[in-house]
Design a protein around this motif. Structure first.
Motif, PDB file in Angstrom:
ATOM      1  N   VAL A 180       5.234  -0.577   2.601  1.00 37.79           N
ATOM      2  CA  VAL A 180       4.297   0.242   2.534  1.00 37.79           C
ATOM      3  C   VAL A 180       5.308   1.416   2.089  1.00 37.79           C
ATOM      4  CG1 VAL A 180       2.815   2.067   3.961  1.00 37.79           C
ATOM      5  CG2 VAL A 180       2.811  -0.774   4.527  1.00 37.79           C
ATOM      6  N   ALA A 181       4.669   2.288   1.581  1.00 34.01           N
ATOM      7  CA  ALA A 181       5.397   3.537   0.949  1.00 34.01           C
ATOM      8  C   ALA A 181       4.553   4.869   1.323  1.00 34.01           C
ATOM      9  CB  ALA A 181       5.318   3.724  -0.787  1.00 34.01           C
ATOM     10  N   VAL A 182       5.328   5.509   1.675  1.00 31.83           N
ATOM     11  CA  VAL A 182       5.095   7.187   2.730  1.00 31.83           C
ATOM     12  C   VAL A 182       5.608   8.233   1.676  1.00 31.83           C
ATOM     13  CG1 VAL A 182       4.765   7.924   4.245  1.00 31.83           C
ATOM     14  CG2 VAL A 182       4.497   5.992   4.177  1.00 31.83           C
ATOM     15  N   LYS A 188       6.913   8.373   8.755  1.00 31.61           N
ATOM     16  CA  LYS A 188       8.040   7.585   7.930  1.00 31.61           C
ATOM     17  C   LYS A 188       9.012   6.822   8.981  1.00 31.61           C
ATOM     18  CE  LYS A 188      10.126   8.261   3.185  1.00 31.61           C
ATOM     19  NZ  LYS A 188       9.855   9.506   2.413  1.00 31.61           N
ATOM     20  N   GLN A 189       9.226   7.745  10.456  1.00 32.36           N
ATOM     21  CA  GLN A 189      10.427   7.700  11.011  1.00 32.36           C
ATOM     22  C   GLN A 189       9.765   6.244  11.848  1.00 32.36           C
ATOM     23  OE1 GLN A 189      13.481   7.826  11.026  1.00 32.36           O
ATOM     24  NE2 GLN A 189      13.174   5.786  12.247  1.00 32.36           N
ATOM     25  N   GLU A 190       8.353   5.931  11.492  1.00 35.25           N
ATOM     26  CA  GLU A 190       8.071   4.715  11.840  1.00 35.25           C
ATOM     27  C   GLU A 190       7.480   3.750  11.749  1.00 35.25           C
ATOM     28  OE1 GLU A 190       5.481   6.320  16.161  1.00 35.25           O
ATOM     29  OE2 GLU A 190       4.969   4.421  15.088  1.00 35.25           O
ATOM     30  N   MET A 191       7.294   3.920  10.456  1.00 30.45           N
ATOM     31  CA  MET A 191       7.778   2.928   8.802  1.00 30.45           C
ATOM     32  C   MET A 191       8.980   2.404   9.066  1.00 30.45           C
ATOM     33  SD  MET A 191       4.297   3.679   7.422  1.00 30.45           S
ATOM     34  CE  MET A 191       4.553   1.841   6.440  1.00 30.45           C
ATOM     35  N   ARG A 192       9.922   2.962  10.091  1.00 31.46           N
ATOM     36  CA  ARG A 192      11.565   2.596   8.941  1.00 31.46           C
ATOM     37  C   ARG A 192      11.618   1.694  10.522  1.00 31.46           C
ATOM     38  NH1 ARG A 192      13.005   7.971   8.202  1.00 31.46           N
ATOM     39  NH2 ARG A 192      13.031   7.939   5.576  1.00 31.46           N
ATOM     40  N   ASP A 193      11.552   2.015  11.978  1.00 32.14           N
ATOM     41  CA  ASP A 193      10.777   0.931  13.064  1.00 32.14           C
ATOM     42  C   ASP A 193      10.770   0.115  12.593  1.00 32.14           C
ATOM     43  OD1 ASP A 193      12.972   4.162  13.621  1.00 32.14           O
ATOM     44  OD2 ASP A 193      11.309   3.914  15.041  1.00 32.14           O
ATOM     45  N   ARG A 194       9.428   0.003  12.223  1.00 35.10           N
ATOM     46  CA  ARG A 194       8.806  -1.062  12.699  1.00 35.10           C
ATOM     47  C   ARG A 194       9.038  -1.861  11.281  1.00 35.10           C
ATOM     48  NH1 ARG A 194       2.330  -0.046  14.415  1.00 35.10           N
ATOM     49  NH2 ARG A 194       3.251   2.164  15.314  1.00 35.10           N
ATOM     50  N   CYS A 214       0.588  -1.965  -0.412  1.00 32.46           N
ATOM     51  CA  CYS A 214      -0.129  -0.497   0.110  1.00 32.46           C
ATOM     52  C   CYS A 214       1.075   1.048  -0.103  1.00 32.46           C
ATOM     53  CB  CYS A 214      -1.050   0.083   0.966  1.00 32.46           C
ATOM     54  SG  CYS A 214      -0.323  -0.065   2.765  1.00 32.46           S
ATOM     55  N   HIS A 215       0.306   2.500  -0.572  1.00 33.66           N
ATOM     56  CA  HIS A 215       1.085   3.698  -0.258  1.00 33.66           C
ATOM     57  C   HIS A 215       0.322   4.340   0.036  1.00 33.66           C
ATOM     58  CE1 HIS A 215       3.438   6.045  -3.193  1.00 33.66           C
ATOM     59  NE2 HIS A 215       3.679   6.457  -2.204  1.00 33.66           N
ATOM     60  N   ILE A 233      -3.765   4.565  12.089  1.00 29.17           N
ATOM     61  CA  ILE A 233      -4.249   4.393  10.638  1.00 29.17           C
ATOM     62  C   ILE A 233      -2.569   3.483  10.602  1.00 29.17           C
ATOM     63  CG2 ILE A 233      -4.057   5.661   8.136  1.00 29.17           C
ATOM     64  CD1 ILE A 233      -5.068   8.075   9.421  1.00 29.17           C
ATOM     65  N   LEU A 234      -1.411   3.594  11.057  1.00 25.92           N
ATOM     66  CA  LEU A 234      -0.302   2.595  10.834  1.00 25.92           C
ATOM     67  C   LEU A 234      -0.415   1.401  11.738  1.00 25.92           C
ATOM     68  CD1 LEU A 234       3.238   3.574  11.048  1.00 25.92           C
ATOM     69  CD2 LEU A 234       2.615   1.712  10.835  1.00 25.92           C
TER      70      LEU A 234
END
Ligand code: FES
Length: 104
Positions: free
Chosen positions: A49-51, A37-43, A7-8, A86-87
Motif C-alpha cells: 500500500v502506497a501512502v 505512513k508510520q503505521e503502514m511501516r509498523d504493520r 492500493c494507493h 480506514i487502514l
C-alpha cells in the motif's frame, strides 16, 4: 520496472495561507498523514500500500480529504482514529468505511 501496489492512498497536504477557503493542512492533515505512513511501516504494508501526500484534491469544504485507489473512494479523515479505521478496514481488508466516505 516500476513497483506495483495493491492500493494507493493520497492524503491532501495543501496549506492555503489566505484562509478565505479552508485547507486540509490547517485542519491537521500533515500529522495524520505522517502517522498513517508510520503505521503502514509498523504493520509491514509498505510494499503493498502506497501512502502519498498530494496537493489540493478539490474537497476543501469537507476535508481533511483522502482518496484510495483503485476504487477511487473519497474519505474525510479528521483524526488518527479515523485513519486507523480506514487502514484496518479498507487498506488491509478491502472494506469501505461508510461513515467516513465523502459523498456527492
Ligand atoms: S485543501 Fe485539501 S482538498 Fe482542497
Amino acid at each position: 520496472m516500476p513497483k506495483t501496489f495493491r492500493c494507493h492512498l493520497f492524503w491532501c497536504g495543501h496549506d492555503r495561507e489566505d484562509q478565505e477557503k479552508p485547507s486540509c493542512a490547517r485542519r491537521g492533515s500533515p500529522d495524520i498523514g505522517k502517522q498513517l505512513k508510520q503505521e503502514m511501516r509498523d504493520r509491514g504494508l509498505r510494499n503493498e500500500v502506497a501512502v502519498t501526500k498530494s496537493g489540493c484534491l478539490g474537497q476543501c469544504s469537507v476535508g481533511p480529504a483522502m482518496i484510495v485507489y483503485p476504487e477511487g473512494t473519497w474519505y474525510k479523515v479528521e483524526n488518527m482514529e479515523d485513519a486507523r479505521e480506514i487502514l484496518d478496514c479498507h487498506l488491509e481488508n478491502g472494506n469501505v468505511v461508510d461513515r467516513l466516505v465523502i459523498r456527492d
